[in-house]
Design a protein around this motif. Structure first.
Motif, PDB file in Angstrom:
ATOM      1  N   TYR A  10       8.719  -2.313   1.920  1.00 16.88           N
ATOM      2  CA  TYR A  10       8.347  -2.680   3.284  1.00 16.88           C
ATOM      3  C   TYR A  10       7.452  -1.600   3.889  1.00 16.88           C
ATOM      4  CZ  TYR A  10      11.801   0.706   4.976  1.00 16.88           C
ATOM      5  OH  TYR A  10      12.501   1.866   5.219  1.00 16.88           O
ATOM      6  N   ARG A  11       6.617  -2.014   4.808  1.00 17.14           N
ATOM      7  CA  ARG A  11       5.758  -1.094   5.567  1.00 17.14           C
ATOM      8  C   ARG A  11       5.530  -1.715   6.937  1.00 17.14           C
ATOM      9  NH1 ARG A  11      -0.175  -0.255   5.746  1.00 17.14           N
ATOM     10  NH2 ARG A  11      -0.582   1.922   6.287  1.00 17.14           N
ATOM     11  N   ILE A  12       5.872  -0.951   7.978  1.00 13.50           N
ATOM     12  CA  ILE A  12       5.745  -1.418   9.353  1.00 13.50           C
ATOM     13  C   ILE A  12       4.774  -0.489  10.073  1.00 13.50           C
ATOM     14  CG2 ILE A  12       6.977  -2.009  11.468  1.00 13.50           C
ATOM     15  CD1 ILE A  12       9.543  -2.203   9.818  1.00 13.50           C
ATOM     16  N   GLN A  41       3.814   4.576  11.520  1.00 19.10           N
ATOM     17  CA  GLN A  41       4.320   3.648  10.511  1.00 19.10           C
ATOM     18  C   GLN A  41       5.606   4.173   9.891  1.00 19.10           C
ATOM     19  OE1 GLN A  41       1.401   3.338   7.335  1.00 19.10           O
ATOM     20  NE2 GLN A  41       2.491   4.850   6.127  1.00 19.10           N
ATOM     21  N   ILE A  42       6.412   3.239   9.387  1.00 16.28           N
ATOM     22  CA  ILE A  42       7.534   3.578   8.528  1.00 16.28           C
ATOM     23  C   ILE A  42       7.401   2.721   7.280  1.00 16.28           C
ATOM     24  CG2 ILE A  42       9.079   4.288  10.402  1.00 16.28           C
ATOM     25  CD1 ILE A  42      10.484   1.575  10.167  1.00 16.28           C
ATOM     26  N   GLU A  43       7.868   3.247   6.170  1.00 19.04           N
ATOM     27  CA  GLU A  43       7.821   2.490   4.925  1.00 19.04           C
ATOM     28  C   GLU A  43       8.950   2.956   4.024  1.00 19.04           C
ATOM     29  OE1 GLU A  43       3.906   3.407   3.354  1.00 19.04           O
ATOM     30  OE2 GLU A  43       4.811   4.799   1.925  1.00 19.04           O
ATOM     31  N   GLY A  44       9.314   2.123   3.070  1.00 18.66           N
ATOM     32  CA  GLY A  44      10.386   2.494   2.154  1.00 18.66           C
ATOM     33  C   GLY A  44      10.706   1.391   1.166  1.00 18.66           C
ATOM     34  N   CYS A  45      11.809   1.585   0.453  1.00 23.94           N
ATOM     35  CA  CYS A  45      12.257   0.643  -0.559  1.00 23.94           C
ATOM     36  C   CYS A  45      13.729   0.311  -0.293  1.00 23.94           C
ATOM     37  CB  CYS A  45      12.119   1.256  -1.958  1.00 23.94           C
ATOM     38  SG  CYS A  45      10.446   1.873  -2.336  1.00 23.94           S
ATOM     39  N   ILE A  46      14.059  -0.961  -0.315  1.00 23.79           N
ATOM     40  CA  ILE A  46      15.424  -1.406  -0.021  1.00 23.79           C
ATOM     41  C   ILE A  46      16.009  -2.039  -1.282  1.00 23.79           C
ATOM     42  CG2 ILE A  46      16.877  -2.896   1.394  1.00 23.79           C
ATOM     43  CD1 ILE A  46      14.683  -2.838   3.513  1.00 23.79           C
ATOM     44  N   PRO A  47      17.152  -1.536  -1.777  1.00 19.33           N
ATOM     45  CA  PRO A  47      17.793  -2.161  -2.937  1.00 19.33           C
ATOM     46  C   PRO A  47      18.129  -3.625  -2.665  1.00 19.33           C
ATOM     47  CG  PRO A  47      18.761  -0.023  -2.460  1.00 19.33           C
ATOM     48  CD  PRO A  47      17.877  -0.348  -1.299  1.00 19.33           C
ATOM     49  N   ARG A  48      18.117  -4.449  -3.703  1.00 16.21           N
ATOM     50  CA  ARG A  48      18.385  -5.872  -3.532  1.00 16.21           C
ATOM     51  C   ARG A  48      19.867  -6.208  -3.710  1.00 16.21           C
ATOM     52  NH1 ARG A  48      13.280  -9.209  -5.251  1.00 16.21           N
ATOM     53  NH2 ARG A  48      11.688  -7.590  -5.449  1.00 16.21           N
ATOM     54  N   LYS A  56       1.097  -4.423  12.225  1.00 19.41           N
ATOM     55  CA  LYS A  56       1.258  -5.141  10.952  1.00 19.41           C
ATOM     56  C   LYS A  56       2.674  -4.930  10.438  1.00 19.41           C
ATOM     57  CE  LYS A  56      -3.514  -4.790   9.251  1.00 19.41           C
ATOM     58  NZ  LYS A  56      -4.383  -4.311   8.141  1.00 19.41           N
ATOM     59  N   ILE A  57       3.232  -5.983   9.862  1.00 12.46           N
ATOM     60  CA  ILE A  57       4.509  -5.880   9.158  1.00 12.46           C
ATOM     61  C   ILE A  57       4.303  -6.451   7.760  1.00 12.46           C
ATOM     62  CG2 ILE A  57       6.905  -6.658   9.034  1.00 12.46           C
ATOM     63  CD1 ILE A  57       7.001  -6.689  12.062  1.00 12.46           C
ATOM     64  N   CYS A  58       4.546  -5.618   6.757  1.00  9.35           N
ATOM     65  CA  CYS A  58       4.395  -6.034   5.362  1.00  9.35           C
ATOM     66  C   CYS A  58       5.752  -5.953   4.671  1.00  9.35           C
ATOM     67  CB  CYS A  58       3.384  -5.132   4.642  1.00  9.35           C
ATOM     68  SG  CYS A  58       3.170  -5.518   2.877  1.00  9.35           S
ATOM     69  N   PHE A  59       6.074  -6.987   3.897  1.00 10.92           N
ATOM     70  CA  PHE A  59       7.316  -7.000   3.135  1.00 10.92           C
ATOM     71  C   PHE A  59       7.029  -7.604   1.773  1.00 10.92           C
ATOM     72  CE2 PHE A  59      11.519  -8.457   1.795  1.00 10.92           C
ATOM     73  CZ  PHE A  59      12.318  -7.373   2.134  1.00 10.92           C
ATOM     74  N   GLU A  60       7.308  -6.853   0.722  1.00  8.78           N
ATOM     75  CA  GLU A  60       7.057  -7.305  -0.651  1.00  8.78           C
ATOM     76  C   GLU A  60       5.604  -7.757  -0.833  1.00  8.78           C
ATOM     77  OE1 GLU A  60       9.154  -7.701  -3.949  1.00  8.78           O
ATOM     78  OE2 GLU A  60       9.155  -5.861  -2.753  1.00  8.78           O
ATOM     79  N   ASP A  61       4.693  -6.979  -0.235  1.00  2.09           N
ATOM     80  CA  ASP A  61       3.245  -7.195  -0.340  1.00  2.09           C
ATOM     81  C   ASP A  61       2.771  -8.455   0.387  1.00  2.09           C
ATOM     82  OD1 ASP A  61       1.134  -5.644  -1.177  1.00  2.09           O
ATOM     83  OD2 ASP A  61       0.764  -6.811  -2.986  1.00  2.09           O
ATOM     84  N   ASP A  81       0.808  -1.224   0.000  1.00  3.90           N
ATOM     85  CA  ASP A  81       0.000   0.000   0.000  1.00  3.90           C
ATOM     86  C   ASP A  81       0.836   1.268   0.000  1.00  3.90           C
ATOM     87  OD1 ASP A  81      -2.519  -1.290  -0.043  1.00  3.90           O
ATOM     88  OD2 ASP A  81      -2.359  -1.698   2.101  1.00  3.90           O
ATOM     89  N   HIS A  82       1.992   1.230  -0.639  1.00  7.60           N
ATOM     90  CA  HIS A  82       2.780   2.452  -0.817  1.00  7.60           C
ATOM     91  C   HIS A  82       2.010   3.421  -1.710  1.00  7.60           C
ATOM     92  CE1 HIS A  82       7.160   1.097   0.196  1.00  7.60           C
ATOM     93  NE2 HIS A  82       6.289   0.618   1.057  1.00  7.60           N
TER      94      HIS A  82
END
Length: 232
Positions: free
Chosen positions: A74-76, A222-229, A87-92, A62-63
């Protein structure tokens, strides 16, 4: 007016109107170019589609805006009040949630394999009742190198959290773990064995108060973001 005269006037008027209509028809046919005047099709008017803005595409976790194809999302989200659980969401994928049945009072932790993006383990540790601070430490210490650790509170996460556990979380990069108070809302993401980028949102804290919407119970953050692979 005599009847015959009245009849004559009506007939003359009808004749004049007919001649005027004929003249106007002839005039427009002669002056206006062919095809310049068209009669709209009523069905086309009725069936003409109404332009609407496209429905926004739902993004992972839900970004508001999507992560790059080479990033993890990710979204925490912390708990709020008595009813809204963390809730903890990672890669949907919801790693910890009420729907999963694995969220609880205290500090909730999900461990993710950074290389695969898959959940390794998830658990919550009650920090209000019982002595679970040591269990939390063991859970973190047993996380394999190359793991992401996503942590969040529901209700109270500080009362029975001991100093050595706080120090361990500090070593992962937390700057707020020692600032947690009774029923503070806290969210944190860390990496074990590698470093996360400086420009992503890693941590947030908010303290419970009598004037917030839940009247002394913690409000969700909440915190959310994008992490390089490609970090390791």
């Amino acid at each position: 007016m005599p009847l015959n005269r009245l009849h004559f006037v009506k007939s003359a008027g009808l004749l004049f109107a007919s001649l005027a209509a004929w003249y106007l028809g002839w005039f427009f046919a002669a002056v206006v170019p062919k095809g310049a005047v068209t009669v709209p099709n009523f069905q086309q008017i009725v069936k003409k589609p109404v332009l609407k803005a496209p429905v926004p595409k739902r993004q992972k976790c839900d970004h508001w805006s999507p992560c790059s194809p080479g990033d993890y999302a990710y979204r925490i989200l912390s708990g709020g009040g008595t009813e809204k659980l963390a809730k903890i969401c990672f890669e949907d994928d919801l790693l910890i949630s009420e729907e999963k049945g694995n969220v609880g009072r205290g500090i909730n932790i999900a461990i993710v394999n950074y290389k695969t993006g898959k959940l390794t383990s998830a658990k919550y540790f009650d920090m209000w009742q019982g002595d679970h601070s040591g269990e939390l430490m063991n859970f973190i210490k047993n996380a394999p190198e190359g793991s992401l650790l996503l942590m969040v509170t529901h209700d109270d996460g500080s009362t029975r959290l001991k100093d050595d556990a706080k120090k361990l979380v500090e070593e992962l990069g937390s700057k707020q773990i020692r600032n947690m108070k009774f029923r503070s809302s806290w969210a944190f993401i860390a990496a074990k064995g590698f470093k996360l980028p400086d420009d992503i949102q890693k941590e947030k804290i908010n303290h419970a108060g009598k004037n917030n919407r839940y009247r002394g119970w913690p409000a969700e953050i909440q915190i959310e973001g994008c992490i390089p692979r490609n970090l390791i």
